[in-house]
Scaffold this motif. Structure first.
Motif, PDB file in Angstrom:
ATOM      1  N   ALA A 115     -10.036   0.197  12.931  1.00 52.70           N
ATOM      2  CA  ALA A 115      -9.180   0.942  12.014  1.00 52.70           C
ATOM      3  C   ALA A 115      -8.619   2.199  12.661  1.00 52.70           C
ATOM      4  O   ALA A 115      -7.496   2.624  12.366  1.00 52.70           O
ATOM      5  CB  ALA A 115      -9.963   1.293  10.747  1.00 52.70           C
ATOM      6  N   GLU A 134      -2.612   3.326   9.642  1.00 55.12           N
ATOM      7  CA  GLU A 134      -2.428   2.729   8.329  1.00 55.12           C
ATOM      8  C   GLU A 134      -1.030   3.042   7.788  1.00 55.12           C
ATOM      9  O   GLU A 134      -0.561   4.174   7.823  1.00 55.12           O
ATOM     10  CB  GLU A 134      -3.486   3.278   7.371  1.00 55.12           C
ATOM     11  N   ARG A 161       0.849  -1.195   0.000  1.00 50.83           N
ATOM     12  CA  ARG A 161       0.000   0.000   0.000  1.00 50.83           C
ATOM     13  C   ARG A 161       0.879   1.237   0.000  1.00 50.83           C
ATOM     14  O   ARG A 161       1.776   1.378   0.828  1.00 50.83           O
ATOM     15  CB  ARG A 161      -0.933   0.033   1.207  1.00 50.83           C
ATOM     16  N   THR A 184      -2.725  -3.493   8.029  1.00 50.39           N
ATOM     17  CA  THR A 184      -2.972  -2.580   6.916  1.00 50.39           C
ATOM     18  C   THR A 184      -3.463  -3.378   5.721  1.00 50.39           C
ATOM     19  O   THR A 184      -2.820  -4.342   5.297  1.00 50.39           O
ATOM     20  CB  THR A 184      -1.685  -1.816   6.523  1.00 50.39           C
ATOM     21  N   GLY A 185      -4.622  -3.010   5.194  1.00 55.13           N
ATOM     22  CA  GLY A 185      -5.146  -3.665   4.000  1.00 55.13           C
ATOM     23  C   GLY A 185      -4.285  -3.330   2.794  1.00 55.13           C
ATOM     24  O   GLY A 185      -3.911  -2.176   2.583  1.00 55.13           O
ATOM     25  N   SER A 196      -6.342   4.312   2.198  1.00 56.41           N
ATOM     26  CA  SER A 196      -7.435   3.408   1.843  1.00 56.41           C
ATOM     27  C   SER A 196      -8.650   4.138   1.279  1.00 56.41           C
ATOM     28  O   SER A 196      -9.429   3.540   0.548  1.00 56.41           O
ATOM     29  CB  SER A 196      -7.851   2.579   3.060  1.00 56.41           C
ATOM     30  N   SER A 230     -10.474   0.025   3.767  1.00 56.75           N
ATOM     31  CA  SER A 230     -10.185  -0.949   4.818  1.00 56.75           C
ATOM     32  C   SER A 230     -11.390  -1.848   5.071  1.00 56.75           C
ATOM     33  O   SER A 230     -12.535  -1.388   5.102  1.00 56.75           O
ATOM     34  CB  SER A 230      -9.797  -0.225   6.107  1.00 56.75           C
ATOM     35  N   ARG A 231     -11.137  -3.141   5.264  1.00 58.94           N
ATOM     36  CA  ARG A 231     -12.193  -4.111   5.527  1.00 58.94           C
ATOM     37  C   ARG A 231     -12.413  -4.300   7.022  1.00 58.94           C
ATOM     38  O   ARG A 231     -13.297  -5.043   7.438  1.00 58.94           O
ATOM     39  CB  ARG A 231     -11.845  -5.451   4.870  1.00 58.94           C
ATOM     40  N   TYR A 232     -11.568  -3.660   7.825  1.00 57.70           N
ATOM     41  CA  TYR A 232     -11.716  -3.779   9.262  1.00 57.70           C
ATOM     42  C   TYR A 232     -12.825  -2.843   9.761  1.00 57.70           C
ATOM     43  O   TYR A 232     -13.099  -1.815   9.125  1.00 57.70           O
ATOM     44  CB  TYR A 232     -10.399  -3.424   9.973  1.00 57.70           C
TER      45      TYR A 232
END
Length: 258
Positions: free
Chosen positions: A58, A63, A41, A103-104, A45, A51-53
């Protein structure tokens, strides 16, 4: 034929977020040629792959926007190189140690579609390069490099005259080769700075490397009298004798636009 080569000449980009499938695909008679890859990344995001969190989680984890994995290119080569298509689920476990847990991340892949059967020819600086195909077949240019590549060329060894070994390439080599040779049975061009300009420091020896394939001449279908004739820019009907000239111009324009 024009549509087929337009797809083959195109530079493709695909991306997928963590938990999504990345899918690469090439047209018939071509295979995937990976050019570059990135996994990690480098943008927030909210700009790419949210982010999927949960929001509460988050906010506790900062991040990381300077996160990358050095194994992404090799992974893409292992999974997809020289295949017609490939697909797999993107997640950090595929790429080894996670450099930024929490971190996504996302995967970006740059690739081209290489003809299954192709030829490569090299000409040293100021030599003439000749390309030719058998009867009823025409040249289809895939790539062209004029300059000096990091690996050099076995046909044109680098003579060290006190100059550093620096990679340098012409930005217009592909367009020029398409304009000069695409759609013809044979062609020739000098590997010279007069033709391609000089992308390197003075004194650095250069070479021209062209990858091409020979393809069947397009089959010209009978004229359908119920359809309006195709017109050129001068509004004159196009005859079958101009078919190959138009093909070359179309592909040259396509390469310039992309």
């Amino acid at each position: 034929f024009a549509a087929y080569m337009s797809q083959a000449l195109k530079n493709y980009t695909d991306h997928a977020c963590d938990g999504e499938y990345v899918s690469l695909r090439c047209p018939h008679r071509t295979t995937i040629s990976i050019q570059s890859s990135f996994y990690g990344r480098i943008v927030p995001s909210h700009q790419m792959c949210p982010s999927r969190y949960p929001h509460s989680y988050a906010t506790l984890i900062k991040e990381d926007v300077a996160c990358s994995v050095g194994t992404s290119l090799q992974k893409m080569l292992d999974e997809c190189q020289d295949r017609r298509s490939c697909q797999f689920l993107v997640n950090s476990r595929l790429f080894g140690t996670d450099p930024c847990p929490g971190t996504g991340k996302y995967l970006i892949v740059w690739y081209k579609c290489r003809p299954n059967e192709y030829k490569s020819k090299v000409a040293c600086e100021d030599d003439k390069l000749r390309l030719s195909c058998k009867k009823s077949m025409v040249i289809a240019i895939y790539s062209a490099i004029f300059g000096r590549t990091q690996g050099g060329s076995l046909e044109c060894p680098y003579q060290n005259l006190g100059m550093p070994m620096i990679e340098c390439q012409s930005a217009t080599a592909l367009q020029l080769m398409i304009k000069r040779c695409h759609g013809k049975r044979s062609c020739s061009i000098y590997a010279s700075t007069y033709e391609f300009g000089d992308p390197c420091y003075p004194g650095i020896q250069k070479h021209l490397n062209v990858i091409y394939t020979c393809d069947n001449t397009p089959v010209l279908l009978p004229v359908d009298e119920t359809q309006p004739p195709v017109l050129t820019s001068s509004m004159e009907p196009v005859g079958v004798s101009t078919e190959m000239a138009l093909l070359s111009n179309i592909l040259a324009a396509y390469a310039f636009i992309t």
